[in-house]
Design an enzyme around this catalytic site. Structure first.
Site, PDB file in Angstrom:
ATOM      1  N   GLY A 144      66.725  86.413  40.113  1.00  0.00           N
ATOM      2  CA  GLY A 144      66.620  86.143  41.469  1.00  0.00           C
ATOM      3  C   GLY A 144      65.075  86.256  42.360  1.00  0.00           C
ATOM      4  O   GLY A 144      65.304  86.955  43.164  1.00  0.00           O
ATOM      5  N   MET A 158      72.574  78.413  37.190  1.00  0.00           N
ATOM      6  CA  MET A 158      72.176  77.727  35.869  1.00  0.00           C
ATOM      7  C   MET A 158      73.910  76.955  35.643  1.00  0.00           C
ATOM      8  O   MET A 158      74.248  76.886  34.608  1.00  0.00           O
ATOM      9  CB  MET A 158      71.837  78.254  35.120  1.00  0.00           C
ATOM     10  N   ARG A 159      74.554  76.344  36.672  1.00  0.00           N
ATOM     11  CA  ARG A 159      75.874  75.891  36.313  1.00  0.00           C
ATOM     12  C   ARG A 159      75.659  74.548  37.304  1.00  0.00           C
ATOM     13  O   ARG A 159      75.194  74.388  38.233  1.00  0.00           O
ATOM     14  CB  ARG A 159      76.926  76.725  37.048  1.00  0.00           C
ATOM     15  N   ILE A 160      76.429  73.266  36.588  1.00  0.00           N
ATOM     16  CA  ILE A 160      76.160  72.148  37.233  1.00  0.00           C
ATOM     17  C   ILE A 160      77.562  72.043  38.031  1.00  0.00           C
ATOM     18  O   ILE A 160      78.731  72.212  37.491  1.00  0.00           O
ATOM     19  CB  ILE A 160      76.303  70.995  36.059  1.00  0.00           C
ATOM     20  N   LEU A 161      77.345  71.600  39.321  1.00  0.00           N
ATOM     21  CA  LEU A 161      78.604  71.665  40.158  1.00  0.00           C
ATOM     22  C   LEU A 161      79.453  70.373  40.238  1.00  0.00           C
ATOM     23  O   LEU A 161      78.621  69.167  40.237  1.00  0.00           O
ATOM     24  CB  LEU A 161      77.947  71.910  41.726  1.00  0.00           C
ATOM     25  N   ASN A 167      68.486  72.639  46.016  1.00  0.00           N
ATOM     26  CA  ASN A 167      68.399  73.090  44.750  1.00  0.00           C
ATOM     27  C   ASN A 167      66.936  73.104  44.414  1.00  0.00           C
ATOM     28  O   ASN A 167      66.126  72.298  45.194  1.00  0.00           O
ATOM     29  CB  ASN A 167      69.022  72.313  43.814  1.00  0.00           C
ATOM     30  N   HIS A 203      64.179  72.978  41.173  1.00  0.00           N
ATOM     31  CA  HIS A 203      64.111  72.742  39.952  1.00  0.00           C
ATOM     32  C   HIS A 203      62.292  72.524  39.506  1.00  0.00           C
ATOM     33  O   HIS A 203      61.797  72.458  40.142  1.00  0.00           O
ATOM     34  CB  HIS A 203      64.613  71.020  39.612  1.00  0.00           C
ATOM     35  N   ASP A 226      70.173  66.878  39.126  1.00  0.00           N
ATOM     36  CA  ASP A 226      68.773  66.923  39.594  1.00  0.00           C
ATOM     37  C   ASP A 226      68.385  65.547  40.035  1.00  0.00           C
ATOM     38  O   ASP A 226      67.364  65.186  40.040  1.00  0.00           O
ATOM     39  CB  ASP A 226      67.944  67.266  38.452  1.00  0.00           C
TER      40      ASP A 226
HETATM   41  C1  GRF Z   1      63.518  78.997  38.614  1.00  0.00           C
HETATM   42  O1  GRF Z   1      62.380  78.547  37.755  1.00  0.00           O
HETATM   43  C2  GRF Z   1      64.234  77.894  39.171  1.00  0.00           C
HETATM   44  O2  GRF Z   1      63.403  76.835  39.556  1.00  0.00           O
HETATM   45  C3  GRF Z   1      65.008  77.659  38.252  1.00  0.00           C
HETATM   46  O3  GRF Z   1      65.416  78.939  37.350  1.00  0.00           O
HETATM   47  C4  GRF Z   1      64.601  79.846  37.673  1.00  0.00           C
HETATM   48  C5  GRF Z   1      65.036  80.831  38.511  1.00  0.00           C
HETATM   49  O4  GRF Z   1      64.236  81.905  38.724  1.00  0.00           O
HETATM   50  N1  GRF Z   1      66.183  76.543  38.472  1.00  0.00           N
HETATM   51  P1  GRF Z   1      64.760  83.005  39.511  1.00  0.00           P
HETATM   52  O5  GRF Z   1      66.163  83.776  39.184  1.00  0.00           O
HETATM   53  O6  GRF Z   1      64.737  82.569  40.993  1.00  0.00           O
HETATM   54  O7  GRF Z   1      63.644  83.983  39.405  1.00  0.00           O
END
Ligand code: GRF
Length: 203
Positions: free
Chosen positions: A14, A92-95, A109, A111, A147
């Site tokens: 986070g 980290m989930r695809i919606l 989002n 990426h 993405d």
């Molecule tokens: C980030 O690099 C983001 O781009 C990717 O996952 C990572 C999350 O980092 N999708 P955090 O949980 O915000 O520290």
């Protein structure tokens, strides 16, 4: 102008959440953060939300029998909190199309690569394996693909010869923390005009 209400979805540590909370507290993001949701009970994002005094809870994916059940619970929690903009910050989930249609055009989002190159879950590994000299991060609207939605902002960083996934990730992350609050602020201030794939920033 109607004030936007943010719901932030995270899976892990986070740090992007933290940068968004900071920008909101400093008045750079003129919106309310109503709720932080995670798909994992151990996500550090929950602690960060608690420290900031933001409502938070886990919709444990593992406790749901199906993706449908999981997403219905997410949607219910977001609707209950009055969320108008869903911010995926390391979620980290695809919606599924069901979720995306519920918040059509209102999901952002981040990426950690320059899309459309190196989408997917292992961007830094793929960047290093390919041998490109520049990487970066992308903030985009979420559509029903992976993405693939219209791009709002991107920032580039160099890839060094001696980079590891960790050193590259750290360099990209610095830019993520600047870019995501900026993109959210543009959205909530009504400054993004979307036409097909093209996003224009209004003056
Ligand atoms: C980030 O690099 C983001 O781009 C990717 O996952 C990572 C999350 O980092 N999708 P955090 O949980 O915000 O520290």
């Amino acid at each position: 102008m109607r004030k936007e209400v943010l719901g932030i979805l995270c899976s892990g540590r986070g740090t992007n959440l933290e940068s968004i909370i900071k920008a909101q507290k400093q008045g750079e993001i003129r919106a309310e953060i109503a709720v932080v949701l995670t798909d994992k009970p151990e996500a550090k994002a929950l602690e960060r939300a608690a420290q900031a005094g933001i409502a938070h809870h886990c919709v444990d994916r593992k406790a749901c029998a199906t993706r449908e059940e999981f997403e219905e619970k997410l949607v219910a929690a977001l609707e209950e909190a009055g969320v108008t903009l869903v911010v995926l910050a390391g979620f980290m989930r695809i919606l599924s199309p069901y979720f995306v249609r519920k918040f059509c055009g209102r999901i952002l989002n981040i990426h950690p690569s320059l899309l459309p190159s190196f989408g997917g879950a292992h961007a830094h590994r793929d960047v290093l394996a390919y041998g490109v000299k520049v990487s970066g991060c992308t903030i985009h609207f979420v559509d029903e693909g992976m993405d693939s939605g219209p791009i709002i902002l991107q920032a580039a960083v160099p890839v060094m010869d001696d980079d590891t996934e960790d050193t590259l990730a750290a360099r990209v992350l610095e830019q993520e923390h600047i870019l995501y609050p900026r993109a959210i602020a543009l959205y909530v201030d009504g400054r993004l005009k979307v036409e097909g794939r093209h996003v224009t920033i209004l003056k």
